[in-house]
Design an enzyme around this catalytic site. Structure first.
Site, mmCIF file in Angstrom:
data_model
loop_
_atom_site.group_PDB
_atom_site.id
_atom_site.type_symbol
_atom_site.label_atom_id
_atom_site.label_comp_id
_atom_site.label_asym_id
_atom_site.label_seq_id
_atom_site.Cartn_x
_atom_site.Cartn_y
_atom_site.Cartn_z
ATOM 1 N N LYS A 22 0.835 -1.214 0.000
ATOM 2 C CA LYS A 22 0.000 0.000 0.000
ATOM 3 C C LYS A 22 0.869 1.263 0.000
ATOM 4 O O LYS A 22 0.670 2.170 -0.805
ATOM 5 C CB LYS A 22 -0.900 0.017 1.248
ATOM 6 C CG LYS A 22 -1.592 1.357 1.477
ATOM 7 C CD LYS A 22 -2.450 1.362 2.721
ATOM 8 C CE LYS A 22 -1.716 1.606 4.012
ATOM 9 N NZ LYS A 22 -1.516 3.013 4.401
ATOM 10 N N ASN A 23 1.854 1.283 0.918
ATOM 11 C CA ASN A 23 2.611 2.525 1.094
ATOM 12 C C ASN A 23 3.632 2.777 -0.007
ATOM 13 O O ASN A 23 4.262 3.838 -0.045
ATOM 14 C CB ASN A 23 3.279 2.549 2.473
ATOM 15 C CG ASN A 23 2.241 2.744 3.569
ATOM 16 O OD1 ASN A 23 1.067 3.017 3.290
ATOM 17 N ND2 ASN A 23 2.660 2.596 4.815
ATOM 18 N N CYS A 126 -4.482 13.110 13.081
ATOM 19 C CA CYS A 126 -5.165 11.829 12.908
ATOM 20 C C CYS A 126 -4.972 11.008 14.164
ATOM 21 O O CYS A 126 -4.331 11.462 15.108
ATOM 22 C CB CYS A 126 -4.682 11.095 11.673
ATOM 23 S SG CYS A 126 -3.068 10.369 11.887
ATOM 24 N N ARG A 131 0.923 14.793 13.400
ATOM 25 C CA ARG A 131 1.422 14.620 12.034
ATOM 26 C C ARG A 131 1.447 15.922 11.210
ATOM 27 O O ARG A 131 0.688 16.093 10.256
ATOM 28 C CB ARG A 131 0.621 13.531 11.312
ATOM 29 C CG ARG A 131 0.718 12.205 12.047
ATOM 30 C CD ARG A 131 -0.003 11.087 11.352
ATOM 31 N NE ARG A 131 0.727 10.548 10.230
ATOM 32 C CZ ARG A 131 0.256 9.584 9.439
ATOM 33 N NH1 ARG A 131 -0.945 9.106 9.643
ATOM 34 N NH2 ARG A 131 0.979 9.121 8.450
ATOM 35 N N ASP A 316 4.965 0.607 11.894
ATOM 36 C CA ASP A 316 3.751 -0.025 11.353
ATOM 37 C C ASP A 316 3.606 -1.490 11.781
ATOM 38 O O ASP A 316 2.618 -2.128 11.435
ATOM 39 C CB ASP A 316 3.731 0.084 9.817
ATOM 40 C CG ASP A 316 3.468 1.503 9.350
ATOM 41 O OD1 ASP A 316 3.084 2.344 10.186
ATOM 42 O OD2 ASP A 316 3.643 1.778 8.144
ATOM 43 N N ARG A 408 -8.563 -0.560 4.483
ATOM 44 C CA ARG A 408 -7.637 0.436 3.921
ATOM 45 C C ARG A 408 -6.300 -0.200 3.571
ATOM 46 O O ARG A 408 -5.613 0.285 2.670
ATOM 47 C CB ARG A 408 -7.391 1.554 4.941
ATOM 48 C CG ARG A 408 -8.608 2.373 5.248
ATOM 49 C CD ARG A 408 -8.264 3.529 6.120
ATOM 50 N NE ARG A 408 -7.290 4.383 5.445
ATOM 51 C CZ ARG A 408 -6.780 5.482 5.965
ATOM 52 N NH1 ARG A 408 -7.130 5.865 7.168
ATOM 53 N NH2 ARG A 408 -5.916 6.216 5.295
HETATM 54 C C1 EPZ Z 1 4.373 7.036 6.361
HETATM 55 O O1 EPZ Z 1 3.631 8.111 6.933
HETATM 56 C C2 EPZ Z 1 3.422 5.864 6.269
HETATM 57 N N1 EPZ Z 1 2.273 6.200 5.449
HETATM 58 C C3 EPZ Z 1 2.972 5.454 7.671
HETATM 59 O O2 EPZ Z 1 2.154 4.302 7.558
HETATM 60 C C4 EPZ Z 1 4.199 5.119 8.511
HETATM 61 O O3 EPZ Z 1 3.793 4.813 9.822
HETATM 62 C C5 EPZ Z 1 5.165 6.304 8.526
HETATM 63 O O4 EPZ Z 1 5.497 6.690 7.158
HETATM 64 C C6 EPZ Z 1 6.466 6.017 9.253
HETATM 65 O O5 EPZ Z 1 7.101 4.906 8.689
HETATM 66 C C7 EPZ Z 1 2.321 5.999 4.138
HETATM 67 O O6 EPZ Z 1 3.332 5.636 3.565
HETATM 68 C C8 EPZ Z 1 1.076 6.259 3.369
HETATM 69 P P1 EPZ Z 1 6.502 10.339 8.389
HETATM 70 P P2 EPZ Z 1 4.218 9.578 6.901
HETATM 71 O O7 EPZ Z 1 6.439 11.637 7.673
HETATM 72 O O8 EPZ Z 1 5.056 9.741 5.697
HETATM 73 C C9 EPZ Z 1 6.960 13.717 11.791
HETATM 74 C C10 EPZ Z 1 0.200 3.026 7.849
HETATM 75 O O9 EPZ Z 1 -0.348 2.487 8.840
HETATM 76 N N2 EPZ Z 1 6.784 14.736 10.731
HETATM 77 O O10 EPZ Z 1 7.648 9.446 8.094
HETATM 78 O O11 EPZ Z 1 3.085 10.515 7.106
HETATM 79 C C11 EPZ Z 1 5.679 12.886 12.007
HETATM 80 O O12 EPZ Z 1 4.766 13.560 12.816
HETATM 81 C C12 EPZ Z 1 0.763 4.429 7.930
HETATM 82 O O13 EPZ Z 1 0.295 2.468 6.743
HETATM 83 C C13 EPZ Z 1 6.892 16.073 11.058
HETATM 84 O O14 EPZ Z 1 7.115 16.450 12.220
HETATM 85 O O15 EPZ Z 1 5.141 9.569 8.196
HETATM 86 C C14 EPZ Z 1 6.247 11.640 12.628
HETATM 87 O O16 EPZ Z 1 6.494 11.854 13.978
HETATM 88 C C15 EPZ Z 1 0.480 5.109 9.232
HETATM 89 N N3 EPZ Z 1 6.725 17.004 10.057
HETATM 90 C C16 EPZ Z 1 7.590 11.478 11.901
HETATM 91 O O17 EPZ Z 1 7.908 12.766 11.366
HETATM 92 C C17 EPZ Z 1 6.489 16.640 8.761
HETATM 93 O O18 EPZ Z 1 6.356 17.517 7.905
HETATM 94 C C18 EPZ Z 1 7.608 10.465 10.767
HETATM 95 O O19 EPZ Z 1 6.474 10.644 9.942
HETATM 96 C C19 EPZ Z 1 6.386 15.263 8.446
HETATM 97 C C20 EPZ Z 1 6.554 14.327 9.461
#
Ligand code: EPZ
Length: 429
Positions: A22-23, A126, A131, A316, A408
């Protein structure tokens, strides 16, 4: 609303086909916005998030055709999508769509890079945390974009196109790396992304972009170097297998015992989690066919884990691993470092008889002899599937509600598990 009914206690024996990730599929579909030519994606999973993203891309003008199934086709084979973004009719991604799936925010980078403007709703918080999207916006600013926030929307423009720049991410972010990588492919000159995410889904996206004509170096490392090109062409790409789906079924097998072949799974994408699983006492063998998991479901050894960006233990899989630890012969500590609120499954696992103590970002799990079935529900995808795993091991009946979370991200969940002997069915209301 649909429910999943599980009667626990059966070992898992057989073959579970692993779907496309998915991701990886979501950013790959979004990458179609970068080119006037057709992007053909194979092995795309049939999931609610994929269907929703089809709608969102359709709103921007992307024509998407899905290759239908023919008689005799493997029912578990992925679908092929042909995405044709020749004409972008709308550069706005509205709130009602972006708020339903955060990943749709990632259209911002490609729209800005190709069209020079985009208006994308802020996704909002969320269930698993606040996030924010500041890393995405800072990266695009470093590439010369003008960005304002207006009435809940990110309004971005780069009338003379993006130009290469240096981006140092303050923290590893998968989504911000996708955004910056896609944008940089069409920016003028060289872009360097430092502290970039090394998740396999980023590499899958980069490999597809390279097929489309992008110039990217440093794949699988935390420094990506992109030399912008003036246009990208069409390509054909197969989505990588879902490492999180594979890890989830591996944990289910570890918990209830049995012998399962995770067909098509790639051990090289899941090394850390497989090492942890071996420490819990299961036998894991990998081959070209996939990953074979064998266990007795008894004598599960407690292991401490801390989630971390790839190649660390994936956030995840944290909920699923916690489900496994609820039946370990001792106490384990699970620390979540990626999202601040990713422990919603704790209270629900407790309803099945688990003993878990939460202290800030760490859960201490005291293994118990047995879990007992109960009605449960969760507020996100991975938490929901952790309840399914626990239900498979629990005595009696577990009813998992809010099944739409599972839809999902887990294709044919009930079919895949029941083929291996689990008693699991969907009850439609
Ligand atoms: C991706 O989300 C995945 N989603 C998530 O999977 C996964 O848990 C996550 O990466 C971490 O591996 C998809 O690929 C669709 P991040 P993403 O930006 O990209 C902080 C699932 O269940 N951050 O790597 O949104 C954030 O808050 C989902 O399939 C900022 O502070 O995650 C978090 O603490 C859930 N500012 C950390 O970074 C930003 O602008 C990592 O988040 C962006 C992120």
């Amino acid at each position: 609303m649909d429910k999943i009914r599980i009667v626990g206690g059966n070992a898992l024996e057989g073959i579970i086909p692993i779907s496309g990730a998915k991701n990886a599929a979501l950013p790959l579909m979004i990458a179609s916005l970068l080119s006037e030519e057709r992007l053909i994606l194979e092995n795309v999973p049939r999931l609610a998030d994929v269907a929703l993203l089809q709608r969102i891309l359709g709103n921007h003008g992307v024509n998407i055709t899905t290759n239908g199934k023919r008689a005799g086709d493997d029912p578990f084979a992925g679908q092929t999508l042909e995405l044709d973004a020749r004409v972008i009719v709308d550069t706005t991604a509205p709130y009602d769509l972006v708020s339903r799936m955060r990943a749709s925010f990632w259209v911002l980078g490609p729209l800005l890079a190709r069209i020079g403007r985009a208006r994308v709703s802020l996704p909002g918080g969320c269930a698993i945390g606040t996030r924010p999207v500041d890393f995405h916006l800072d990266a695009l600013r470093a590439l010369g974009a003008d960005i304002e926030i207006d009435a809940g929307y990110v309004v971005a423009s780069a009338p003379r196109g993006l130009r290469g720049g240096r981006v140092v991410f303050p923290k590893v972010s998968v989504g911000a790396t996708h955004t910056a990588l896609m944008a940089a492919t069409l920016a003028e000159g060289e872009t360097v992304l430092e502290n970039a995410a090394r998740e396999p889904e980023v590499t899958d996206l980069a490999e597809c972009l390279i097929k489309m004509g992008a110039k990217i170096e440093g794949l699988d490392t935390s420094t990506l170097r992109i030399t912008g090109v003036s246009r990208l062409r069409g390509a054909r790409h197969s989505v990588q297998p879902d490492r999180i789906e594979a890890g989830t079924y591996a944990m289910a097998t570890a918990m209830v015992g049995g012998d399962v072949m995770l067909k098509g799974a790639r051990a090289d994408l899941l090394e850390n989690a497989l090492d942890v699983l071996r420490q819990t006492g299961v036998q894991i063998d990998s081959s070209d066919e996939g990953i074979r998991v064998r266990g007795t479901g008894n004598g599960i050894q407690p292991v401490d884990v801390t989630t971390a960006p790839y190649p660390g233990f994936p956030t995840d899989l944290q909920a699923q691993f916690m489900a496994l630890m609820t039946r370990a012969g001792g106490s384990s500590r699970i620390t979540e470092t990626i999202f601040e609120n990713r422990f919603m499954h704790v209270q629900e696992l407790a309803r099945l008889g688990a003993r878990i103590h939460l202290d800030g970002d760490t859960a201490t799990v005291e293994g118990v002899e047995r879990l007992t079935g109960a009605p449960v529900m969760a507020t996100d995808l991975r938490a929901s599937v952790s309840l399914v795993i626990a239900g498979l091991a629990a005595e009696g009946e577990t009813l998992v509600q809010r099944v739409y979370h599972l839809d999902r991200g887990f294709e044919k969940l009930e079919e895949k598990l029941s083929r291996c002997g689990a008693v699991i069915e969907r009850i439609s209301n």
